[in-house]
Design a protein around this motif. Structure first.
Motif, PDB file in Angstrom:
ATOM      1  N   TYR A   6       1.601  -6.767   5.056  1.00 36.27           N
ATOM      2  CA  TYR A   6       2.028  -6.035   5.945  1.00 36.27           C
ATOM      3  C   TYR A   6       1.146  -4.869   5.658  1.00 36.27           C
ATOM      4  CZ  TYR A   6       6.175  -8.666   6.723  1.00 36.27           C
ATOM      5  OH  TYR A   6       7.094  -9.784   7.049  1.00 36.27           O
ATOM      6  N   GLU A   7       0.685  -4.306   6.822  1.00 42.51           N
ATOM      7  CA  GLU A   7      -0.281  -3.148   6.717  1.00 42.51           C
ATOM      8  C   GLU A   7       0.028  -1.966   7.539  1.00 42.51           C
ATOM      9  OE1 GLU A   7      -5.266  -2.207   7.453  1.00 42.51           O
ATOM     10  OE2 GLU A   7      -4.623  -4.294   7.078  1.00 42.51           O
ATOM     11  N   ALA A   8       0.122  -0.717   6.953  1.00 41.75           N
ATOM     12  CA  ALA A   8       0.370   0.350   7.614  1.00 41.75           C
ATOM     13  C   ALA A   8      -0.660   1.692   7.125  1.00 41.75           C
ATOM     14  CB  ALA A   8       1.959   0.728   7.649  1.00 41.75           C
ATOM     15  N   GLU A   9      -0.144   2.883   7.620  1.00 32.91           N
ATOM     16  CA  GLU A   9      -0.922   4.156   7.185  1.00 32.91           C
ATOM     17  C   GLU A   9      -0.277   4.635   5.896  1.00 32.91           C
ATOM     18  OE1 GLU A   9      -0.976   7.194   9.943  1.00 32.91           O
ATOM     19  OE2 GLU A   9      -1.968   6.013  11.337  1.00 32.91           O
ATOM     20  N   THR A  10       0.919   4.465   5.474  1.00 30.13           N
ATOM     21  CA  THR A  10       1.390   4.680   4.139  1.00 30.13           C
ATOM     22  C   THR A  10       2.001   3.643   3.612  1.00 30.13           C
ATOM     23  OG1 THR A  10       3.473   5.290   5.173  1.00 30.13           O
ATOM     24  CG2 THR A  10       1.784   7.027   5.065  1.00 30.13           C
ATOM     25  N   GLU A  11       2.610   3.569   2.123  1.00 26.92           N
ATOM     26  CA  GLU A  11       3.253   2.699   1.528  1.00 26.92           C
ATOM     27  C   GLU A  11       4.697   2.493   1.975  1.00 26.92           C
ATOM     28  OE1 GLU A  11       4.785   2.154  -2.892  1.00 26.92           O
ATOM     29  OE2 GLU A  11       2.918   3.179  -2.768  1.00 26.92           O
ATOM     30  N   LYS A  12       5.263   3.728   2.396  1.00 29.87           N
ATOM     31  CA  LYS A  12       6.597   3.454   2.978  1.00 29.87           C
ATOM     32  C   LYS A  12       7.003   2.844   4.129  1.00 29.87           C
ATOM     33  CE  LYS A  12      10.367   6.595   3.917  1.00 29.87           C
ATOM     34  NZ  LYS A  12      11.043   8.131   3.780  1.00 29.87           N
ATOM     35  N   GLU A  13       5.763   3.054   4.920  1.00 31.64           N
ATOM     36  CA  GLU A  13       5.680   2.314   6.416  1.00 31.64           C
ATOM     37  C   GLU A  13       5.511   0.788   5.981  1.00 31.64           C
ATOM     38  OE1 GLU A  13       3.093   4.350   8.571  1.00 31.64           O
ATOM     39  OE2 GLU A  13       4.027   6.399   8.934  1.00 31.64           O
ATOM     40  N   ALA A  14       4.585   0.495   5.259  1.00 36.85           N
ATOM     41  CA  ALA A  14       4.563  -1.081   4.985  1.00 36.85           C
ATOM     42  C   ALA A  14       5.837  -1.499   4.503  1.00 36.85           C
ATOM     43  CB  ALA A  14       3.228  -1.150   4.268  1.00 36.85           C
ATOM     44  N   ILE A  15       6.397  -0.930   3.854  1.00 37.21           N
ATOM     45  CA  ILE A  15       7.451  -1.562   3.131  1.00 37.21           C
ATOM     46  C   ILE A  15       8.766  -1.706   4.268  1.00 37.21           C
ATOM     47  CG2 ILE A  15       9.546  -1.162   1.316  1.00 37.21           C
ATOM     48  CD1 ILE A  15       7.161   0.110  -0.421  1.00 37.21           C
ATOM     49  N   LEU A  16       8.994  -0.626   5.012  1.00 34.69           N
ATOM     50  CA  LEU A  16       9.920  -0.684   6.017  1.00 34.69           C
ATOM     51  C   LEU A  16       9.699  -2.036   6.951  1.00 34.69           C
ATOM     52  CD1 LEU A  16      10.208   3.193   6.785  1.00 34.69           C
ATOM     53  CD2 LEU A  16      11.898   1.519   5.705  1.00 34.69           C
ATOM     54  N   LEU A  17       8.161  -2.176   7.233  1.00 35.36           N
ATOM     55  CA  LEU A  17       7.665  -3.125   8.015  1.00 35.36           C
ATOM     56  C   LEU A  17       8.308  -4.476   7.712  1.00 35.36           C
ATOM     57  CD1 LEU A  17       4.297  -2.276   9.142  1.00 35.36           C
ATOM     58  CD2 LEU A  17       6.158  -2.509  10.625  1.00 35.36           C
ATOM     59  N   VAL A  48      -2.687   1.091   3.802  1.00 36.31           N
ATOM     60  CA  VAL A  48      -2.051   0.602   2.722  1.00 36.31           C
ATOM     61  C   VAL A  48      -1.649  -0.679   3.170  1.00 36.31           C
ATOM     62  CG1 VAL A  48       0.116   0.729   1.211  1.00 36.31           C
ATOM     63  CG2 VAL A  48      -1.285   2.794   1.864  1.00 36.31           C
ATOM     64  N   GLU A  49      -1.679  -1.933   2.173  1.00 36.80           N
ATOM     65  CA  GLU A  49      -1.284  -3.161   2.465  1.00 36.80           C
ATOM     66  C   GLU A  49      -0.398  -3.702   1.452  1.00 36.80           C
ATOM     67  OE1 GLU A  49      -3.971  -6.706   3.701  1.00 36.80           O
ATOM     68  OE2 GLU A  49      -3.779  -7.156   1.598  1.00 36.80           O
ATOM     69  N   ILE A  50       0.828  -4.417   1.806  1.00 43.41           N
ATOM     70  CA  ILE A  50       1.645  -4.726   0.675  1.00 43.41           C
ATOM     71  C   ILE A  50       1.828  -6.152   1.122  1.00 43.41           C
ATOM     72  CG2 ILE A  50       2.883  -2.438   0.560  1.00 43.41           C
ATOM     73  CD1 ILE A  50       5.304  -4.024   1.824  1.00 43.41           C
ATOM     74  N   THR A  51       2.123  -7.146   0.052  1.00 44.32           N
ATOM     75  CA  THR A  51       2.362  -8.406  -0.006  1.00 44.32           C
ATOM     76  C   THR A  51       3.923  -8.428  -0.514  1.00 44.32           C
ATOM     77  OG1 THR A  51       0.338  -9.088  -0.648  1.00 44.32           O
ATOM     78  CG2 THR A  51       1.851 -10.807  -0.942  1.00 44.32           C
TER      79      THR A  51
END
Length: 392
Positions: A6-17, A48-51
């Motif tokens: 998941y990719e977003a502007e911030t880490e928090k937004e990516a985690i919420l996704l 920011v991209e999270i796996t």
């Protein structure tokens, strides 16, 4: 096992996704900052991209077990229900512990793979020698207030034609030639064209139109030996009329003052045997529709084949205002562009910006109040050198 990025502007937004799609039990496996690739990666914001991962079987088993416990509770005594619930909870706890171990092992494996992948991506993001040179040139153009859109356009066009690891002088030469081509051939008053003898000067207030006209008149009379006359319709400013009258007296050339388009019709017949007639107009606000209409009617008193128009702009005007001003004068089909006050700015990027925005030819330039000095023809080669940091 479900694994997604998941990719977003911030880490928090990516985690919420990730949580919204995979559920509250989703585990973040890796967090990575993603930089834009290529030569412009320094001018775009990183993301920011999270796996994230979740055990699909474990999730389904948990949901099924909760449903079973709830169903059994309706037909059993309290003790039996609590016993069944305790047993279910124990089995579920063992199941979750097994899942967590599997996820921990998988996380270790993924982190190693992602670490290797990140190293490879970083290598790919490293700029080539050509890109490093082009980036420096891009920065130089932008520092000189060339619009980033046009600067990128020029760099992209050059980049496609370069061989790998081209010498810096070769790259500079290519950019320089590209700038000269984009600045184009200048447009000047052509005394050989006997038909186009009525020359209108238009533009906003305060750009130095009257002084520029005096300089051009001096050049035509003294250097070109042309039979020259002046007409002014700038009756809004008495000082402008008197200023032009003074120049006309010094140069020993006639000056007419007109207040209406009908008066201009009469005066132009008086100058039929002159080589060139320079017509000063009042500075118009680009916001005033009535003034724009009056200006257009004034210009239309002279047939198109017998006239030329020059838009006078100040090099010190903000680019946003230049955009609005030039949009206003698009009602006129054909005009050349004069830039004044080059001595009052260190950045000349707006000359290129306006040229590319309007596609109108450049013509003359001025850099001071001295008449007939501080005046010259637009030189594309000189401008290109200055845009690249030379001749300063």
């Amino acid at each position: 096992m479900i694994i997604k990025k998941y990719e977003a502007e911030t880490e928090k937004e990516a985690i919420l996704l990730a949580k919204s799609e995979l559920g509250k039990d989703a585990i973040v496996m890796n967090i990575k900052t993603v930089k834009p690739k290529g030569i412009y990666r320094f001018f775009r914001k990183s993301t920011v991209e999270i796996t994230a991962a979740v055990d699909e079987n474990g999730k389904k088993a948990e949901e099924k077990k909760e449903q079973t416990v709830l169903t059994k509770g309706f037909g059993l005594t309290q003790g039996e229900t609590e016993k069944e619930t305790d047993e279910a909870g124990f089995r579920l706890e063992i199941k979750e512990t097994a899942i967590e171990k599997r996820l921990d092992n998988l996380q270790d494996l993924l982190e190693k793979q992602l670490s290797t992948q990140n190293v490879e991506e970083d290598k790919q993001e490293e700029l080539t020698q050509n890109e490093e040179y082009l980036l420096l040139i891009f920065n130089q153009l932008v520092e000189n207030e060339v619009d980033e859109i046009y600067a990128k356009q020029i760099i992209d066009e050059i980049k496609k034609s370069l061989k790998k690891d081209a010498p810096v002088d070769h790259i500079l030469t290519n950019v320089y030639q590209k700038l000269v081509l984009k600045l184009g051939e200048p447009k000047f008053i052509d005394l050989q064209n006997k038909e186009k003898k009525f020359i209108f000067f238009i533009g906003p207030t305060g750009v130095g139109k009257t002084t520029t006209i005096a300089k051009i008149a001096s050049n035509l009379k003294l250097k070109e030996n042309a039979k020259t006359a002046l007409i002014t319709s700038d009756t809004y400013r008495i000082a402008a009329v008197e200023q032009l009258r003074t120049y006309a007296s010094i140069l020993d050339i006639p000056l007419s003052v007109v207040y209406t388009k009908e008066e201009l019709e009469q005066e132009k017949d008086k100058y039929q045997d002159y080589d060139v007639v320079l017509i000063d107009t009042a500075g118009r606000s680009h916001r005033n529709e009535e003034q724009k209409k009056d200006l257009l009617e004034l210009i239309d008193t002279v047939d198109e084949e017998c006239r030329e128009v020059f838009l006078v702009l100040s090099a010190t005007t903000k680019y946003k205002d230049l955009i609005r001003i030039t949009e206003t004068y698009r009602i006129i089909d054909d005009f050349g562009i004069i830039f004044t006050k080059l001595d009052e700015t260190t950045c000349i990027g707006n000359i290129l910006n306006v040229k590319l925005m309007t596609n109108a030819p450049l013509s003359y330039t001025t850099w001071g109040q001295n008449v007939p000095d501080d005046f010259g023809c637009m030189d594309a080669q000189s401008i290109a050198k200055k845009l690249l940091g030379g001749n300063r």
